[in-house]
Design a protein around this motif. Sequence first.
Motif, mmCIF file in Angstrom:
data_model
loop_
_atom_site.group_PDB
_atom_site.id
_atom_site.type_symbol
_atom_site.label_atom_id
_atom_site.label_comp_id
_atom_site.label_asym_id
_atom_site.label_seq_id
_atom_site.Cartn_x
_atom_site.Cartn_y
_atom_site.Cartn_z
ATOM 1 N N SER A 178 0.866 -1.176 0.000
ATOM 2 C CA SER A 178 0.000 0.000 0.000
ATOM 3 C C SER A 178 0.901 1.224 0.000
ATOM 4 O O SER A 178 2.090 1.139 0.316
ATOM 5 C CB SER A 178 -0.914 0.004 1.215
ATOM 6 N N THR A 179 0.330 2.338 -0.379
ATOM 7 C CA THR A 179 1.143 3.541 -0.467
ATOM 8 C C THR A 179 0.383 4.703 0.164
ATOM 9 O O THR A 179 -0.811 4.619 0.405
ATOM 10 C CB THR A 179 1.508 3.846 -1.943
ATOM 11 N N GLN A 180 1.100 5.754 0.450
ATOM 12 C CA GLN A 180 0.495 6.972 0.992
ATOM 13 C C GLN A 180 -0.538 7.491 -0.002
ATOM 14 O O GLN A 180 -0.214 7.694 -1.168
ATOM 15 C CB GLN A 180 1.615 8.005 1.180
ATOM 16 N N ARG A 181 -1.770 7.699 0.466
ATOM 17 C CA ARG A 181 -2.813 8.211 -0.418
ATOM 18 C C ARG A 181 -3.106 9.654 -0.037
ATOM 19 O O ARG A 181 -3.411 9.960 1.113
ATOM 20 C CB ARG A 181 -4.063 7.341 -0.258
ATOM 21 N N TYR A 182 -2.978 10.557 -1.008
ATOM 22 C CA TYR A 182 -3.253 11.975 -0.766
ATOM 23 C C TYR A 182 -4.607 12.346 -1.372
ATOM 24 O O TYR A 182 -5.055 11.717 -2.328
ATOM 25 C CB TYR A 182 -2.174 12.851 -1.406
ATOM 26 N N SER A 183 -5.226 13.405 -0.861
ATOM 27 C CA SER A 183 -6.443 13.926 -1.493
ATOM 28 C C SER A 183 -6.053 14.518 -2.845
ATOM 29 O O SER A 183 -4.888 14.847 -3.078
ATOM 30 C CB SER A 183 -7.060 15.011 -0.613
ATOM 31 N N GLU A 184 -7.041 14.674 -3.729
ATOM 32 C CA GLU A 184 -6.735 15.238 -5.056
ATOM 33 C C GLU A 184 -6.139 16.635 -4.924
ATOM 34 O O GLU A 184 -5.220 17.000 -5.663
ATOM 35 C CB GLU A 184 -7.999 15.285 -5.915
ATOM 36 N N GLU A 185 -6.661 17.389 -3.977
ATOM 37 C CA GLU A 185 -6.154 18.744 -3.752
ATOM 38 C C GLU A 185 -4.678 18.704 -3.347
ATOM 39 O O GLU A 185 -3.855 19.466 -3.863
ATOM 40 C CB GLU A 185 -6.997 19.395 -2.636
ATOM 41 N N THR A 186 -4.365 17.810 -2.444
ATOM 42 C CA THR A 186 -2.976 17.682 -1.991
ATOM 43 C C THR A 186 -2.071 17.204 -3.129
ATOM 44 O O THR A 186 -0.942 17.684 -3.299
ATOM 45 C CB THR A 186 -2.892 16.688 -0.811
ATOM 46 N N MET A 187 -2.584 16.253 -3.928
ATOM 47 C CA MET A 187 -1.786 15.767 -5.066
ATOM 48 C C MET A 187 -1.447 16.922 -6.013
ATOM 49 O O MET A 187 -0.315 17.042 -6.482
ATOM 50 C CB MET A 187 -2.563 14.708 -5.854
ATOM 51 N N LEU A 188 -2.460 17.742 -6.279
ATOM 52 C CA LEU A 188 -2.233 18.881 -7.174
ATOM 53 C C LEU A 188 -1.169 19.808 -6.615
ATOM 54 O O LEU A 188 -0.261 20.238 -7.327
ATOM 55 C CB LEU A 188 -3.542 19.653 -7.379
ATOM 56 N N LEU A 231 -6.135 14.659 -14.444
ATOM 57 C CA LEU A 231 -5.180 14.803 -15.545
ATOM 58 C C LEU A 231 -4.153 15.887 -15.249
ATOM 59 O O LEU A 231 -2.993 15.804 -15.674
ATOM 60 C CB LEU A 231 -5.944 15.127 -16.850
ATOM 61 N N GLU A 232 -4.583 16.901 -14.485
ATOM 62 C CA GLU A 232 -3.663 18.001 -14.200
ATOM 63 C C GLU A 232 -2.454 17.519 -13.390
ATOM 64 O O GLU A 232 -1.344 18.032 -13.555
ATOM 65 C CB GLU A 232 -4.417 19.105 -13.430
ATOM 66 N N VAL A 233 -2.685 16.527 -12.537
ATOM 67 C CA VAL A 233 -1.570 15.966 -11.768
ATOM 68 C C VAL A 233 -0.580 15.288 -12.722
ATOM 69 O O VAL A 233 0.644 15.466 -12.607
ATOM 70 C CB VAL A 233 -2.083 14.964 -10.710
ATOM 71 N N ILE A 234 -1.120 14.532 -13.682
ATOM 72 C CA ILE A 234 -0.260 13.843 -14.664
ATOM 73 C C ILE A 234 0.532 14.874 -15.472
ATOM 74 O O ILE A 234 1.740 14.713 -15.706
ATOM 75 C CB ILE A 234 -1.124 12.966 -15.604
ATOM 76 N N ASP A 235 -0.160 15.939 -15.878
ATOM 77 C CA ASP A 235 0.531 16.986 -16.645
ATOM 78 C C ASP A 235 1.655 17.625 -15.825
ATOM 79 O O ASP A 235 2.741 17.879 -16.348
ATOM 80 C CB ASP A 235 -0.469 18.067 -17.090
ATOM 81 N N ASN A 236 1.395 17.883 -14.552
ATOM 82 C CA ASN A 236 2.446 18.467 -13.705
ATOM 83 C C ASN A 236 3.638 17.522 -13.565
ATOM 84 O O ASN A 236 4.791 17.958 -13.562
ATOM 85 C CB ASN A 236 1.888 18.796 -12.312
#
Lengths: 281, 281
Positions: free
Chosen positions: A69-79, B105-110
Motif C-alpha cells: 500500500s502507499t500513501q494516499r493523498y487527497s486530489e487537492e494535496t496531489m495537485l 489529468l492536471e496531476v499527470i501533466d504536472n
Amino acid sequence: MALLSVLTPVLVVIFCLVLGFMLLKSQQTAPITNPRPWVDQDLQDSTETTEKEDEVDSSEEHCQQVPFSTQRYSEETMLKRSKDFYMLMNQRRTVRFFSTEPVPLEVIDNVIHTAGTAPSGAHTEPWVFVVVSDADLKHQVRLIIEEEEELNYRQRMGDKWVQDLSKLKTNWIKDYLDDAPYLILVFKQTYGILSNNKKKTHYYNEISVSISCGILLAALQNVGLVTVTSTPLNCGPRLRLLLKRPVNEKLLMLLPVGYPAPDATVPDLARKPLDRIVVHL
Amino acid sequence: MALLSVLTPVLVVIFCLVLGFMLLKSQQTAPITNPRPWVDQDLQDSTETTEKEDEVDSSEEHCQQVPFSTQRYSEETMLKRSKDFYMLMNQRRTVRFFSTEPVPLEVIDNVIHTAGTAPSGAHTEPWVFVVVSDADLKHQVRLIIEEEEELNYRQRMGDKWVQDLSKLKTNWIKDYLDDAPYLILVFKQTYGILSNNKKKTHYYNEISVSISCGILLAALQNVGLVTVTSTPLNCGPRLRLLLKRPVNEKLLMLLPVGYPAPDATVPDLARKPLDRIVVHL
C-alpha cells in the motif's frame, strides 16, 4: 621458361589470394567510413555480447509476493504536491561554476542512497557511485578528462557537435573538476558476478543507471546542490583504471557536486512548454 | 590458342578480384553470430547513423550567460531534506496491480512537466510523453504488447531472462494496461526537424530520456501514484504507428500510472545497502 609460363597463372592466383586476404584484413581494422566520434567505446553496452550463462542466482528465485500500500493523498494535496515539486525541479540548472566550500558527506550519501531506490531490469541494481573528494585524485581525474576532451574537440567530434556545445560555452578546460568538493563517477555494471564466479547478465543496465541518475539529480536539487551531468568521451577506460573499478563496470556519467560559485552563470536557455512534450490521446 | 595462353593470367586476375569482392560483400552482410534476441530493434539509437547535417539551429546560437543562484539551505536542513527525500523515494515500488479509479489529468501533466526539466545532450530535450486515457486505445496498446510479449517469452528471450523475470511473477498477461487510468508512452526523439526541414542530431537521446524518466518516477512517487517501468520488447514500431508518432520518435518506455489496487502485492525484494553502491575515495 616453359615451366615458368605454366606456373604464371598459379602465381597470379596465389598473389590475388594474398591480396584479397590483406584487403579483408584491412577492411576489418580500417576506420569505419562513418565514424561515431562522440560515442565512447567504453560506453557501449556489452551486456549482450557476454557469454550465455546457464545458471541463475538461486537466492533470488521464488520471491514471495507481499501486500503493498502507499500513501494516499487527497486530489487537492496531489495537485499542490505536483506543482510544488515541479517548481522545485524547474529551478534546477546545469551549473559549470562551483564553490570550493565543503559539503557534508552524509548529505551526499543520502542523495546516493536515494538514487539507489531506482527500478532496474530484473532488479539487478547495476550501479556504483564512486565519490571522489581527495584533491589529488580529483586533479588526476581532471587531467585525464581534459586531455581526452581536447582531443575530442580538436579531432574526434564533428563540427556540428562542437557548434552545438559552443552556445553552452563548453570547452575542454574544466576548472570545476578541481573546484567541486565531490566528483560522483557513475558506473554501470554491465554484468554481475555471482558467488560461484559466474556472470549474471544485467539487462537494460544503461537505461536503469540513467533512470537512477535522474533520481540523483532530483535529490541533489532537493538539498540545494548543483551539478553538470557530463558523459566524459573516451575517458571511461582510463578513469576506470584510475579508480580501480573492475572490468564489468563502465563509466556512464560524471557529476561534480557542490554549491554554485557566487558568480556562477548559466546559459539563458528556456525549456519547451508542456504542450510540446505531452500528447493526450 | 597462344592468345588464350597469354590471356590466362589476366582472366585469373579478374576472377580473383571478383571473388575477393564477393567475399568482402558477404563479410559485410553476414548475420552476426551472436544474436541479441531481447534488444528491441526500434530501441537502437539510430542518431549516429543519420546523415550529417550541415546547419545548426541558428536561433539557439550565441546563447547569453545569465547570473545563477540557488536556494541555500543550512547543513542541518540539507541533512533533514536529504533523509526525508530518501525515505519518500525508498517507499516507491514497482507495482503491477492498478486500481481503475480516475486520477486528475492536471496531476499527470504536472508530473510530465517536471520530467521535462531534465538535462539533455546539448539541450535538445528529446522526449515526448504520450498520455493514453481512452479505454479503447489503452486496450489496443494492450493487445499489441501482449501479442509481442507472448512471442518474446515463448521464442525470443533466453531461458535466463524468463527465469529472472519469473521470480517477479511477470508474464505476458498485462491486465494493468486496461486497469491503469493512464498509460504514459515515453518516446525518444532520435533527431529533431528544424524549421528548414533539416535534421538536428539529438546527442545521447536515450540517456537523456532515461534521466527524464527517473525524474518522472520521483514526481509520481511524490504524489502517491504508482507505476511499472516497462520497456515493451519489439512493440515500438507498432505502437508508434498506433499512436501516430513520427519516424524520428522511438518508444523507450511505457509507464501505466494510477493508484495501486487495494489488493496489490509486490515481490518481497530488498535493495542493496548503501555500502554496496557507494565507494569513497
